[in-house]
Design a protein around this motif. Structure first.
Motif, PDB file in Angstrom:
ATOM      1  N   THR B 182      29.909  36.875  31.059  1.00  0.00           N
ATOM      2  CA  THR B 182      31.200  36.408  30.566  1.00  0.00           C
ATOM      3  C   THR B 182      31.781  37.434  29.614  1.00  0.00           C
ATOM      4  N   ASP B 183      31.140  38.578  29.506  1.00  0.00           N
ATOM      5  CA  ASP B 183      31.623  39.596  28.593  1.00  0.00           C
ATOM      6  C   ASP B 183      32.651  40.472  29.315  1.00  0.00           C
ATOM      7  N   ILE B 184      33.810  40.684  28.673  1.00  0.00           N
ATOM      8  CA  ILE B 184      34.892  41.383  29.374  1.00  0.00           C
ATOM      9  C   ILE B 184      34.441  42.775  29.811  1.00  0.00           C
ATOM     10  N   ALA B 185      33.771  43.488  28.901  1.00  0.00           N
ATOM     11  CA  ALA B 185      33.406  44.869  29.219  1.00  0.00           C
ATOM     12  C   ALA B 185      32.502  44.926  30.440  1.00  0.00           C
ATOM     13  N   SER B 186      31.501  44.033  30.500  1.00  0.00           N
ATOM     14  CA  SER B 186      30.586  44.143  31.645  1.00  0.00           C
ATOM     15  C   SER B 186      31.238  43.622  32.913  1.00  0.00           C
ATOM     16  N   ILE B 187      32.199  42.681  32.772  1.00  0.00           N
ATOM     17  CA  ILE B 187      32.924  42.247  33.969  1.00  0.00           C
ATOM     18  C   ILE B 187      33.705  43.422  34.545  1.00  0.00           C
ATOM     19  N   ILE B 188      34.364  44.167  33.663  1.00  0.00           N
ATOM     20  CA  ILE B 188      35.141  45.318  34.139  1.00  0.00           C
ATOM     21  C   ILE B 188      34.204  46.353  34.772  1.00  0.00           C
ATOM     22  N   ASN B 189      33.046  46.575  34.123  1.00  0.00           N
ATOM     23  CA  ASN B 189      32.066  47.509  34.690  1.00  0.00           C
ATOM     24  C   ASN B 189      31.677  47.096  36.091  1.00  0.00           C
ATOM     25  N   HIS B 190      31.452  45.795  36.241  1.00  0.00           N
ATOM     26  CA  HIS B 190      31.034  45.286  37.531  1.00  0.00           C
ATOM     27  C   HIS B 190      32.110  45.524  38.572  1.00  0.00           C
ATOM     28  N   PHE B 191      33.364  45.293  38.160  1.00  0.00           N
ATOM     29  CA  PHE B 191      34.484  45.557  39.065  1.00  0.00           C
ATOM     30  C   PHE B 191      34.497  47.027  39.461  1.00  0.00           C
ATOM     31  N   GLN B 192      34.236  47.886  38.460  1.00  0.00           N
ATOM     32  CA  GLN B 192      34.329  49.319  38.711  1.00  0.00           C
ATOM     33  C   GLN B 192      33.272  49.774  39.683  1.00  0.00           C
ATOM     34  N   SER B 193      32.053  49.227  39.529  1.00  0.00           N
ATOM     35  CA  SER B 193      30.979  49.683  40.395  1.00  0.00           C
ATOM     36  C   SER B 193      31.227  49.226  41.820  1.00  0.00           C
ATOM     37  N   GLY B 194      32.182  48.297  41.992  1.00  0.00           N
ATOM     38  CA  GLY B 194      32.631  47.948  43.338  1.00  0.00           C
ATOM     39  C   GLY B 194      31.567  47.300  44.199  1.00  0.00           C
ATOM     40  N   GLU B 195      30.646  46.538  43.588  1.00  0.00           N
ATOM     41  CA  GLU B 195      29.685  45.832  44.427  1.00  0.00           C
ATOM     42  C   GLU B 195      30.388  44.689  45.139  1.00  0.00           C
ATOM     43  N   SER B 196      29.674  43.976  45.977  1.00  0.00           N
ATOM     44  CA  SER B 196      30.307  42.970  46.814  1.00  0.00           C
ATOM     45  C   SER B 196      30.769  41.782  45.950  1.00  0.00           C
ATOM     46  N   LEU B 197      31.118  40.682  46.580  1.00  0.00           N
ATOM     47  CA  LEU B 197      31.638  39.507  45.880  1.00  0.00           C
ATOM     48  C   LEU B 197      33.001  39.791  45.277  1.00  0.00           C
ATOM     49  N   GLY B 198      33.665  40.826  45.791  1.00  0.00           N
ATOM     50  CA  GLY B 198      34.957  41.198  45.235  1.00  0.00           C
ATOM     51  C   GLY B 198      35.957  40.070  45.299  1.00  0.00           C
ATOM     52  N   LEU B 199      35.940  39.326  46.412  1.00  0.00           N
ATOM     53  CA  LEU B 199      36.962  38.302  46.606  1.00  0.00           C
ATOM     54  C   LEU B 199      36.831  37.205  45.549  1.00  0.00           C
ATOM     55  N   MET B 200      35.582  36.786  45.323  1.00  0.00           N
ATOM     56  CA  MET B 200      35.345  35.713  44.370  1.00  0.00           C
ATOM     57  C   MET B 200      35.807  36.132  42.975  1.00  0.00           C
ATOM     58  N   ALA B 201      35.441  37.370  42.609  1.00  0.00           N
ATOM     59  CA  ALA B 201      35.842  37.850  41.287  1.00  0.00           C
ATOM     60  C   ALA B 201      37.354  37.940  41.194  1.00  0.00           C
ATOM     61  N   LEU B 202      37.973  38.359  42.296  1.00  0.00           N
ATOM     62  CA  LEU B 202      39.430  38.511  42.285  1.00  0.00           C
ATOM     63  C   LEU B 202      40.110  37.164  42.110  1.00  0.00           C
ATOM     64  N   ILE B 203      39.605  36.147  42.845  1.00  0.00           N
ATOM     65  CA  ILE B 203      40.175  34.804  42.687  1.00  0.00           C
ATOM     66  C   ILE B 203      39.958  34.323  41.261  1.00  0.00           C
ATOM     67  N   GLY B 204      38.762  34.614  40.729  1.00  0.00           N
ATOM     68  CA  GLY B 204      38.471  34.224  39.346  1.00  0.00           C
ATOM     69  C   GLY B 204      39.474  34.830  38.388  1.00  0.00           C
ATOM     70  N   LEU B 205      39.717  36.124  38.567  1.00  0.00           N
ATOM     71  CA  LEU B 205      40.650  36.795  37.668  1.00  0.00           C
ATOM     72  C   LEU B 205      42.057  36.224  37.835  1.00  0.00           C
ATOM     73  N   GLY B 206      42.426  35.931  39.091  1.00  0.00           N
ATOM     74  CA  GLY B 206      43.742  35.354  39.349  1.00  0.00           C
ATOM     75  C   GLY B 206      43.899  34.026  38.623  1.00  0.00           C
ATOM     76  N   MET B 207      42.845  33.193  38.701  1.00  0.00           N
ATOM     77  CA  MET B 207      42.918  31.891  38.024  1.00  0.00           C
ATOM     78  C   MET B 207      42.980  32.061  36.519  1.00  0.00           C
ATOM     79  N   PHE B 208      42.265  33.055  36.042  1.00  0.00           N
ATOM     80  CA  PHE B 208      42.299  33.355  34.608  1.00  0.00           C
ATOM     81  C   PHE B 208      43.732  33.685  34.187  1.00  0.00           C
ATOM     82  N   VAL B 209      44.371  34.547  34.991  1.00  0.00           N
ATOM     83  CA  VAL B 209      45.754  34.927  34.668  1.00  0.00           C
ATOM     84  C   VAL B 209      46.667  33.710  34.722  1.00  0.00           C
ATOM     85  N   ILE B 210      46.453  32.840  35.731  1.00  0.00           N
ATOM     86  CA  ILE B 210      47.303  31.653  35.847  1.00  0.00           C
ATOM     87  C   ILE B 210      47.105  30.749  34.637  1.00  0.00           C
TER      88      ILE B 210
END
Lengths: 165, 477
Positions: B182-210
């Motif tokens: 739940t730490d912003i820095a490591s979430i961003i790191n995870h996004f950067q490393s581009g591992e799978s589960l991208g869609l789930m994280a993207l939806i999560g971020l979208g809901m966060f923004v909403i």
């Protein structure tokens, strides 16, 4: 034995949730919900998490249900409003149901494969939770106290008797 | 540096709020004004500790709580906001029959929620801070209990706020599921490393923004704003229009800036989402404001429109201009609301456009300062509002966001109409009936003066503040 209990609880749980939706009497609805929560507690017990099981029953089946019942008692809804039926809400609900169903199947697939790979770790013992709360999650834990006081003050302010005018 | 000092500002504010709750029970009714002075003293002490912590990078609770320069700057802005809001409330609450004790303590609790949110990088803590802020806000909105509209505001704010929180929690849960943190820095790191589960994280971020979209009132999620702003006690409306909005942008800045900067491939979707929201917000907010005749509603829609300009700053990835805009926005918006509050007497507020006819000559101070704030909101030089818009739009041009800038400029042209209409009413219409107000209100005039000073200082000599802001945003890099 565990399998038998699991299916028993699952059937009771689903039946009581269905009963909650179908029944028209609010008091019965609330009681069915208690039953469903209690079954959920049973699931946690089957998963070797006795503490979470107890907490589930105390908090959901106990405290939150009391709140529900109080609200039902105070508002005193005799007859629920006839449900408005609109075409698009029906289709919308259908769409969401399909999405949820697909999701359920996908999670079940991965859940079964992880079951084969090994036993379940024992989680959620009081010691573990206590240790986490007072080390890693100390700050969020303390913030909840502020949250609770804000909620208390807010609620009391809004419902207390007015001054004489 | 791990130090208890990081916790002190928050402790002071919470302590102040509890103190006021207890003191309220012991003070006589005539002496209730002391509560305001006491809260101001606590705010000043807290401000002192915040200033001392500048450049020190204190942190505590394993880094769950940190006071980098950005959080210090935002915390300080929130202190100023609360300070101004307390000053404009002092007369108002006795005139409108609101009880004091819980008013100030809830306000300080809301402030503590904002401090929690800006000084953490952990989504769990941010969520809890947001709940502290929101729950205090719900009850603040309903404090004018003689008025049905106030209760309506409270219940509307509560329901939609819960809805927004649900989105937010679901978003955070999905992000946690996808990135194990739940730490912003490591979430961003995870996004950067581009591992799978991208869609789930993207939806999560979208809901966060909403979820935060509700809090900062951007267009598809703005429905509650005008009603809540209209019904809530006016000083609280002033608080809502700047506090939750500024804190929402502060959190979005922390999450979205590193995300948009570092994650190239998956950030397109979020970028597009933000673009659409920003355009809708600017256009719809300004167009609906044209048809309003209630001052509080006009200012509500204007605050929606401003959220659109602020989103451009996030899209342009120019942090300094975003923070500068927020700083100016606080002064001009609270100033405008202070002028609205000035037009009131016992159990009566003048909120319709008609009431403002001829005010400019009858009460020259109120008229003149109100005009300056309105011009600043519209973006005329030499006020701070002009510079803020100028920085945001020029940053957007540098990032090749020309279409957004064109829409933004057109939208602010539309906004000139309804801001100027108020000024036209104040100076060029003959009053058809008598509006008499209570002008024995020193706190409010102090606020008018301070906000005027802030708007002009930031518009003419913004240098010092800009240097501070530049230092603050380096914390993000």
């Amino acid at each position: 034995m565990a399998h038998f209990l699991f299916f028993l609880l699952a059937i009771v749980c689903i039946a009581s949730v269905l009963g909650m939706i179908i029944s028209k009497n609010q008091a019965y609805n609330a009681l069915f919900l208690v039953l469903a929560f209690a079954c959920m507690g049973g699931f946690f017990a089957l998963l070797d998490a006795p503490f979470i099981a107890v907490v589930q029953i105390i908090i959901y089946a106990g405290a939150i249900m009391i709140l529900f019942i109080f609200v039902i008692m105070m508002i005193n809804l005799r007859e629920g409003l006839p449900p408005e039926r609109k075409k698009w809400t029906l289709y919308f609900a259908l769409g969401i149901a399909v999405v949820l169903f697909v999701e359920l199947i996908l999670t079940m697939k991965s859940a079964f494969s992880s079951l084969k790979s090994g036993g379940i770790e024992k989680i959620g013992s009081p010691t573990d939770i206590g240790r986490l709360l007072f080390t890693e999650y100390l700050y969020p834990f303390e913030i909840t106290s502020i949250l609770i006081i804000a909620a208390l003050v807010g609620a009391i302010v809004l419902v207390k008797k007015r001054d004489k005018e | 540096m791990n130090s208890f000092s990081a916790l002190i500002p928050l402790l002071i504010i919470v302590f102040a709020s509890l103190c006021i709750m207890i003191l309220e029970a012991f003070l006589k009714k005539e002496n209730k004004d002391y509560l305001a002075y006491i809260s101001i003293i606590f705010l000043v002490v807290c401000g002192f500790f915040l200033v001392r912590a500048w450049n020190k990078d204190f942190s505590y609770f394993n880094g769950n709580l940190f006071l980098d320069n950005l959080s210090l700057f935002f915390s300080f802005i929130f202190l100023i906001t609360t300070f101004l809001v307390i000053l404009i409330s002092m007369k108002y609450i006795s005139l409108q029959g609101v009880n004091c004790g819980e008013y100030y303590s809830l306000l300080l609790l809301a402030l503590s929620g904002m401090l929690i949110m800006v000084s953490s990088g952990d989504l769990l803590v941010i969520f809890l801070g947001l709940e502290v802020l929101s729950i205090s806000s719900y009850s603040l909105a309903g404090l004018r209990r003689k008025d049905e509209k106030s209760s309506e505001a409270a219940i509307k704010y509560f329901l939609l706020g819960c809805f927004a929180s649900a989105f937010l929690v679901y978003g955070i849960a999905l992000l946690y599921g996808a990135t194990y943190s739940t730490d912003i820095a490591s979430i961003i790191n995870h996004f950067q490393s581009g591992e799978s589960l991208g869609l789930m994280a993207l939806i999560g971020l979208g809901m966060f923004v909403i979820g935060f979209g509700f809090k900062i009132a951007v267009v598809p999620f703005h429905m509650w704003t005008p009603d809540v702003y209209e019904g809530a006690p006016t000083p609280i409306t002033a608080f809502f229009s700047v506090g939750p909005k500024a804190v929402g942008f502060a959190v979005l800045l922390r999450v979205l800036y590193p995300y948009l900067k570092n994650v190239q491939d998956s950030s397109k979707a979020i970028f597009l989402l933000l673009c659409i929201i920003s355009v809708l917000t600017m256009v719809v907010g300004n167009l609906i404001a044209l048809r309003q005749t209630n001052l509080k509603r006009i200012l509500a829609y204007s605050s929606i429109a401003h959220a659109g300009y602020l989103l451009i700053a996030i899209l342009a990835q120019d942090n300094a201009s975003l923070v500068f805009y927020l700083t100016v926005y606080i002064f001009m918006n609270i100033g405008a609301f202070a002028a609205v509050i000035a037009l009131g007497k016992k159990d009566k507020e003048y909120l319709e456009l008609e009431d403002y006819a001829g005010i400019g000559f009858k009460y020259p101070w109120i008229g003149a300062t109100f005009s300056v704030f309105l011009l600043s909101l519209a973006g005329f030089p030499p006020t701070g509002g002009f510079l803020a818009k100028f920085y945001v739009f020029s940053a957007a041009v540098r990032q090749d966001l020309v279409p957004l800038v064109i829409i933004g400029v057109l939208a602010s042209l539309i906004s000139v109409f309804y801001y100027l209409r108020i000024i036209v009413y104040m100076y060029m219409k003959e009053p058809s009936y008598e509006v008499d107000i209570n002008i024995d209100n020193p706190g409010l005039f102090l606020v008018l003066f301070l906000c005027l000073y802030g708007v002009l200082q930031l518009g003419i000599f913004p240098g010092n503040v800009l240097i501070l802001i530049k230092q603050a945003v380096t914390a993000l890099l």
